[in-house]
Motif scaffolding. Structure first.
Motif, PDB file in Angstrom:
ATOM      1  N   ARG A  21       0.812  -1.252   0.125  1.00 43.79           N
ATOM      2  CA  ARG A  21       0.013  -0.102  -0.059  1.00 43.79           C
ATOM      3  C   ARG A  21       0.807   1.275  -0.071  1.00 43.79           C
ATOM      4  O   ARG A  21       0.558   2.195  -0.767  1.00 43.79           O
ATOM      5  CB  ARG A  21      -1.141   0.074   1.238  1.00 43.79           C
ATOM      6  N   LEU A  22       1.930   1.244   0.845  1.00 41.37           N
ATOM      7  CA  LEU A  22       2.797   2.345   0.738  1.00 41.37           C
ATOM      8  C   LEU A  22       3.608   2.659  -0.574  1.00 41.37           C
ATOM      9  O   LEU A  22       3.521   3.584  -1.263  1.00 41.37           O
ATOM     10  CB  LEU A  22       3.876   2.154   1.664  1.00 41.37           C
TER      11      LEU A  22
ATOM     12  N   GLU B 259       3.695   5.533  -5.820  1.00 39.31           N
ATOM     13  CA  GLU B 259       3.411   5.802  -7.242  1.00 39.31           C
ATOM     14  C   GLU B 259       2.409   6.553  -7.587  1.00 39.31           C
ATOM     15  O   GLU B 259       2.806   7.485  -8.432  1.00 39.31           O
ATOM     16  CB  GLU B 259       3.060   4.132  -7.450  1.00 39.31           C
ATOM     17  N   ALA B 260       1.133   6.881  -6.766  1.00 40.78           N
ATOM     18  CA  ALA B 260       0.231   7.532  -7.043  1.00 40.78           C
ATOM     19  C   ALA B 260       0.767   8.977  -7.012  1.00 40.78           C
ATOM     20  O   ALA B 260       0.533   9.984  -7.643  1.00 40.78           O
ATOM     21  CB  ALA B 260      -0.812   7.312  -6.300  1.00 40.78           C
TER      22      ALA B 260
ATOM     23  N   LEU C 147       8.750   2.911  -4.694  1.00 39.91           N
ATOM     24  CA  LEU C 147       9.084   2.080  -3.870  1.00 39.91           C
ATOM     25  C   LEU C 147       8.858   0.755  -4.777  1.00 39.91           C
ATOM     26  O   LEU C 147       8.047   0.228  -4.910  1.00 39.91           O
ATOM     27  CB  LEU C 147       8.507   1.763  -2.441  1.00 39.91           C
ATOM     28  N   GLN C 148      10.242   0.104  -5.063  1.00 41.01           N
ATOM     29  CA  GLN C 148      10.085  -0.995  -6.211  1.00 41.01           C
ATOM     30  C   GLN C 148      10.698  -2.308  -5.544  1.00 41.01           C
ATOM     31  O   GLN C 148      11.466  -2.439  -4.609  1.00 41.01           O
ATOM     32  CB  GLN C 148      10.645  -0.633  -7.243  1.00 41.01           C
ATOM     33  N   ASP C 149      10.308  -3.622  -6.239  1.00 38.17           N
ATOM     34  CA  ASP C 149      10.718  -4.784  -6.127  1.00 38.17           C
ATOM     35  C   ASP C 149      10.710  -5.062  -4.508  1.00 38.17           C
ATOM     36  O   ASP C 149      12.030  -5.454  -4.101  1.00 38.17           O
ATOM     37  CB  ASP C 149      12.327  -4.745  -6.659  1.00 38.17           C
ATOM     38  N   ILE C 150       9.772  -5.020  -3.767  1.00 40.82           N
ATOM     39  CA  ILE C 150       9.783  -5.279  -2.507  1.00 40.82           C
ATOM     40  C   ILE C 150       9.802  -6.722  -2.340  1.00 40.82           C
ATOM     41  O   ILE C 150       9.076  -7.579  -2.914  1.00 40.82           O
ATOM     42  CB  ILE C 150       8.397  -4.842  -1.809  1.00 40.82           C
ATOM     43  N   THR C 151      10.718  -7.250  -1.281  1.00 38.68           N
ATOM     44  CA  THR C 151      11.343  -8.603  -1.433  1.00 38.68           C
ATOM     45  C   THR C 151      11.069  -8.912   0.046  1.00 38.68           C
ATOM     46  O   THR C 151      11.670  -7.985   0.946  1.00 38.68           O
ATOM     47  CB  THR C 151      12.363  -8.991  -2.081  1.00 38.68           C
TER      48      THR C 151
END
Length: 112
Positions: A13-14, A19-20, A55-59
């Protein structure tokens, strides 16, 4: 206590909020850094890349070399993302800890 899945959903969600905001020309962080989020009460961590205001590629898993670290409990992570916990107050009361260079902290305050 929130679950690992709820923490993961909070980070998703963050990422969607960032992104928005970046897409609409709103608050944007001009950083390209690795980020680790450590959830102390669950003993888990997540890592991602903060780039272009996104915030990209959350792993799953920790990144000990992350340039920015966020350490908190599961409930506080969920409350922060949902807006039920004020970030400045959480920092002041040590419910949330951020590790970053002074330059990065100045940039990150745009999100707060």
């Amino acid at each position: 206590m929130a679950t690992v899945q709820e923490c993961r959903q909070a980070l998703d969600r963050l990422a969607a909020k960032l992104e928005a905001s970046a897409a609409s020309g709103g608050k944007r962080i001009d950083l390209d850094r690795t980020l680790a989020c450590r959830v102390t009460d669950l003993g888990v961590a997540f890592h991602a890349r903060l780039a272009g205001g996104r915030l990209q590629d959350i792993t799953d898993g920790d990144d000990p070399r992350a340039k920015i670290t966020l350490t908190t409990t599961s409930d506080d992570l969920v409350a922060l993302v949902e807006g039920r916990l004020d970030f400045a107050r959480a920092m002041a009361t040590r419910r949330v800890s951020i590790g970053a260079s002074p330059f990065d902290l100045l940039k990150l305050r745009k999100l707060l």
